[in-house]
Scaffold this active site. Structure first.
Site, PDB file in Angstrom:
ATOM      1  N   ALA A  68      -8.939  -0.223 -10.736  1.00 26.98           N
ATOM      2  CA  ALA A  68      -8.325   0.219  -9.434  1.00 26.98           C
ATOM      3  C   ALA A  68      -9.351   0.392  -8.301  1.00 26.98           C
ATOM      4  O   ALA A  68      -8.877   0.395  -7.145  1.00 26.98           O
ATOM      5  CB  ALA A  68      -7.506   1.369  -9.739  1.00 26.98           C
ATOM      6  N   THR A  69     -10.492   0.779  -8.933  1.00 23.31           N
ATOM      7  CA  THR A  69     -11.535   0.891  -7.608  1.00 23.31           C
ATOM      8  C   THR A  69     -11.714  -0.344  -7.019  1.00 23.31           C
ATOM      9  O   THR A  69     -11.869  -0.382  -5.967  1.00 23.31           O
ATOM     10  CB  THR A  69     -12.948   1.187  -8.468  1.00 23.31           C
ATOM     11  OG1 THR A  69     -12.848   2.529  -9.128  1.00 23.31           O
ATOM     12  CG2 THR A  69     -14.159   1.363  -7.498  1.00 23.31           C
ATOM     13  N   ASN A 147      -4.140  12.522  -8.530  1.00 25.59           N
ATOM     14  CA  ASN A 147      -4.674  12.504  -9.926  1.00 25.59           C
ATOM     15  C   ASN A 147      -5.041  13.780 -10.214  1.00 25.59           C
ATOM     16  O   ASN A 147      -5.244  14.379 -11.405  1.00 25.59           O
ATOM     17  CB  ASN A 147      -6.007  11.448  -9.810  1.00 25.59           C
ATOM     18  CG  ASN A 147      -6.831  11.738  -8.825  1.00 25.59           C
ATOM     19  OD1 ASN A 147      -6.462  11.803  -7.745  1.00 25.59           O
ATOM     20  ND2 ASN A 147      -8.210  12.080  -9.147  1.00 25.59           N
ATOM     21  N   GLN A 177      -1.918   6.573 -11.037  1.00 22.52           N
ATOM     22  CA  GLN A 177      -1.319   7.766 -11.748  1.00 22.52           C
ATOM     23  C   GLN A 177       0.139   7.732 -11.888  1.00 22.52           C
ATOM     24  O   GLN A 177       0.731   8.591 -12.816  1.00 22.52           O
ATOM     25  CB  GLN A 177      -2.003   9.255 -11.247  1.00 22.52           C
ATOM     26  CG  GLN A 177      -3.363   9.176 -11.141  1.00 22.52           C
ATOM     27  CD  GLN A 177      -4.267   9.639 -12.315  1.00 22.52           C
ATOM     28  OE1 GLN A 177      -3.375   9.840 -13.622  1.00 22.52           O
ATOM     29  NE2 GLN A 177      -5.354   9.527 -12.543  1.00 22.52           N
ATOM     30  N   SER A 195      -4.372   0.486 -12.664  1.00 15.92           N
ATOM     31  CA  SER A 195      -5.379   0.456 -13.657  1.00 15.92           C
ATOM     32  C   SER A 195      -4.777   0.648 -15.079  1.00 15.92           C
ATOM     33  O   SER A 195      -3.866   1.581 -15.244  1.00 15.92           O
ATOM     34  CB  SER A 195      -6.337   1.466 -13.523  1.00 15.92           C
ATOM     35  OG  SER A 195      -7.314   1.782 -14.092  1.00 15.92           O
ATOM     36  N   HIS A 197      -6.374   1.481 -18.113  1.00 17.78           N
ATOM     37  CA  HIS A 197      -6.823   2.631 -18.769  1.00 17.78           C
ATOM     38  C   HIS A 197      -6.209   3.970 -18.517  1.00 17.78           C
ATOM     39  O   HIS A 197      -6.429   4.842 -19.524  1.00 17.78           O
ATOM     40  CB  HIS A 197      -8.237   2.736 -18.834  1.00 17.78           C
ATOM     41  CG  HIS A 197      -8.986   3.359 -17.723  1.00 17.78           C
ATOM     42  ND1 HIS A 197      -9.566   4.775 -17.602  1.00 17.78           N
ATOM     43  CD2 HIS A 197      -9.183   2.890 -16.522  1.00 17.78           C
ATOM     44  CE1 HIS A 197      -9.951   4.815 -16.438  1.00 17.78           C
ATOM     45  NE2 HIS A 197      -9.917   3.936 -15.777  1.00 17.78           N
ATOM     46  N   THR A 233     -14.215 -15.296 -14.227  1.00 21.71           N
ATOM     47  CA  THR A 233     -13.366 -15.799 -15.200  1.00 21.71           C
ATOM     48  C   THR A 233     -12.504 -14.453 -15.690  1.00 21.71           C
ATOM     49  O   THR A 233     -13.225 -13.245 -15.817  1.00 21.71           O
ATOM     50  CB  THR A 233     -14.409 -16.193 -16.220  1.00 21.71           C
ATOM     51  OG1 THR A 233     -15.196 -17.235 -16.110  1.00 21.71           O
ATOM     52  CG2 THR A 233     -13.245 -16.513 -17.664  1.00 21.71           C
ATOM     53  N   CYS A 314     -13.868  12.052 -11.958  1.00 21.23           N
ATOM     54  CA  CYS A 314     -14.703  11.426 -11.033  1.00 21.23           C
ATOM     55  C   CYS A 314     -15.450  12.245 -10.202  1.00 21.23           C
ATOM     56  O   CYS A 314     -16.748  11.742  -9.672  1.00 21.23           O
ATOM     57  CB  CYS A 314     -13.732  10.375 -10.258  1.00 21.23           C
ATOM     58  SG  CYS A 314     -12.680   9.623 -10.856  1.00 21.23           S
TER      59      CYS A 314
HETATM   60  N1  PMP Z   1      -7.221   5.989  -8.027  1.00 23.61           N
HETATM   61  C1  PMP Z   1      -6.967   6.939  -8.883  1.00 23.61           C
HETATM   62  C2  PMP Z   1      -5.737   7.811  -8.143  1.00 23.61           C
HETATM   63  C3  PMP Z   1      -7.530   7.203  -9.933  1.00 23.61           C
HETATM   64  O1  PMP Z   1      -7.099   8.311 -10.822  1.00 23.61           O
HETATM   65  C4  PMP Z   1      -8.549   6.413 -10.499  1.00 23.61           C
HETATM   66  C5  PMP Z   1      -9.413   6.642 -11.780  1.00 23.61           C
HETATM   67  N2  PMP Z   1      -9.846   8.060 -11.823  1.00 23.61           N
HETATM   68  C6  PMP Z   1      -8.791   5.343  -9.729  1.00 23.61           C
HETATM   69  C7  PMP Z   1      -8.328   5.092  -8.453  1.00 23.61           C
HETATM   70  C8  PMP Z   1     -10.074   4.407 -10.240  1.00 23.61           C
HETATM   71  O2  PMP Z   1      -9.498   3.567 -11.300  1.00 23.61           O
HETATM   72  P1  PMP Z   1     -10.534   2.716 -12.155  1.00 23.61           P
HETATM   73  O3  PMP Z   1     -11.172   3.686 -12.848  1.00 23.61           O
HETATM   74  O4  PMP Z   1      -9.706   1.676 -12.868  1.00 23.61           O
HETATM   75  O5  PMP Z   1     -11.605   2.114 -11.060  1.00 23.61           O
END
Ligand code: PMP
Length: 366
Positions: A68-69, A147, A177, A195, A197, A233, A314
């Site tokens: 997601a980043t 989050n 989330q 995302s 994970h 890829t 984070c």
């Molecule tokens: N957005 C939110 C709201 C998140 O909680 C996170 C993960 N902490 C991210 C973005 C980033 O996701 P990723 O770890 O897949 O880069």
């Protein structure tokens, strides 16, 4: 181990691990190759896109990213370039993840302005976001579920209101989330970041939903994969795991509500507990324990193999300012604990957490 830090990341489910491993062993072709091995790998990508789109219940395209980043950076920087004549203003919130707020900061260094709204200042937060949009607003970027507290924003209401006010304004939602967890009727956007994970998929794979007729400039240039918009890829194995996780994630609405209620009940029997979450998805509960700093409590719980967070993972334990935007005092932010559940969380896990907090208070409260 009692793992209650599922907003930071989740344990990959067996289905995701199996799907990823099977592809690694038996379906390792490059999806760009013209031969059968390539075509078989491409099928995995097509199937995953279909599954994710069906889960979102929206029409458009899915691009796979590293997480997601990358999705958030791609949308914010990529739409600024693609729609540079649509205005110089961004409407967002002061509770965004850094992967949204940091690229917005970058745009502000280049002459854009950002209005960042805090939920604590408004009774009707969605209306406040819509009200802030004007003819110069090229982008609205709001997260679906926060989050740190689980606060839900009705992005469908925002989308409809924004489009009425300025049809040219793009609406982006960080849905990391909320995906598979929040009520789908509260999700609508031109761009949506996902995302794997956070839903029991594997780290390193994310998604970007793009509604029909929406454009963006790519972040990466190279081999021209994914319609030239995301070169590199495709991570077929991780994508297979992502699809398996989406299929796995059960509807836990009632279960999370029950667990949340039990936790709140147990905590209310202790003195000096403040609940920081409101208007939230029930898989997240943020609360403060008066007189015990977050990190002290976190490491104390860790001794009993109970894992929670002191805020967002984070922010590495630093108070991020996000809680204050939800009206949490500095003192309470300093002692905030976030518990976040997953489909496997049990009532016993929740009771063990509440008991652990009780013992932590007895030991450390000043
Ligand atoms: N957005 C939110 C709201 C998140 O909680 C996170 C993960 N902490 C991210 C973005 C980033 O996701 P990723 O770890 O897949 O880069």
């Amino acid at each position: 181990m009692i793992y209650l830090d599922n907003s930071a990341t989740t344990r990959p489910c067996d289905e995701a691990v199996k799907a990823a491993c099977e592809n690694m062993k038996n379906n390792f072709g490059n999806p760009s190759s013209l031969h059968k091995a390539g075509i078989e790998a491409e099928k995995v990508i097509k199937s995953a896109k279909k599954t994710i789109l069906a889960k979102l219940g929206l029409e458009g395209e899915i691009y796979f990213t590293s997480g997601a980043t990358e999705s958030n950076n791609t949308v914010i920087l990529g739409t600024a370039k693609a729609y540079k004549h649509n205005g110089k203003k961004i409407v967002t919130t002061s509770t965004e993840h850094p992967s949204v707020s940091a690229p917005i900061d970058k745009l502000c260094e280049q002459g854009y302005t950002a209005v960042r709204l805090s939920p604590k200042d408004y009774d009707d937060f969605e209306k406040a976001v819509i009200d802030a949009v004007d003819s110069d607003t090229f982008l609205v970027s709001v997260m679906w579920v926060n989050n740190e507290t689980g606060f839900i924003t009705d992005t469908a209401k925002i989308y409809n209101g924004v489009k009425r006010k300025n049809p040219k304004t793009i609406v982006h939602v960080d849905a990391v989330q909320g995906f598979c967890k929040a009520p789908p009727k509260t999700l609508k956007a031109d761009f949506i970041s996902l995302s794997a994970h956070k839903i029991h998929g594997i780290k390193g794979i994310g998604g970007l939903f793009v509604a029909k007729n929406m454009r963006f400039e790519p972040l990466l240039y190279g081999g021209g994969q994914q319609k030239n918009l995301r070169s590199g890829t495709e991570a077929v194995d991780l994508i297979a795991g992502f699809e398996a996780a989406v299929k796995y994630y059960p509807d836990c609405t009632e279960k999370y509500a029950r667990l949340n209620e039990i936790l709140q009940e147990r905590l209310s029997a202790l003195e000096g507990i403040t609940i920081n979450s409101y208007n939230n998805t029930k898989n997240i509960l943020n609360f403060s324990v008066k007189g015990v700093r977050s990190e002290i409590m976190l490491h104390f719980l860790e001794e009993s193999e109970i894992y929670v967070s002191s805020g967002s993972a984070c922010s590495k334990g630093k108070t991020s300012g996000v809680l204050s935007a939800f009206g949490v005092t500095d003192e309470n932010a300093d002692s905030a604990i976030r518990a976040s559940f997953c489909p496997e969380t049990t009532e016993e896990d929740i009771i063990a957490l509440a008991d652990g907090i009780k013992k932590g208070i007895e030991r450390f409260r000043r």
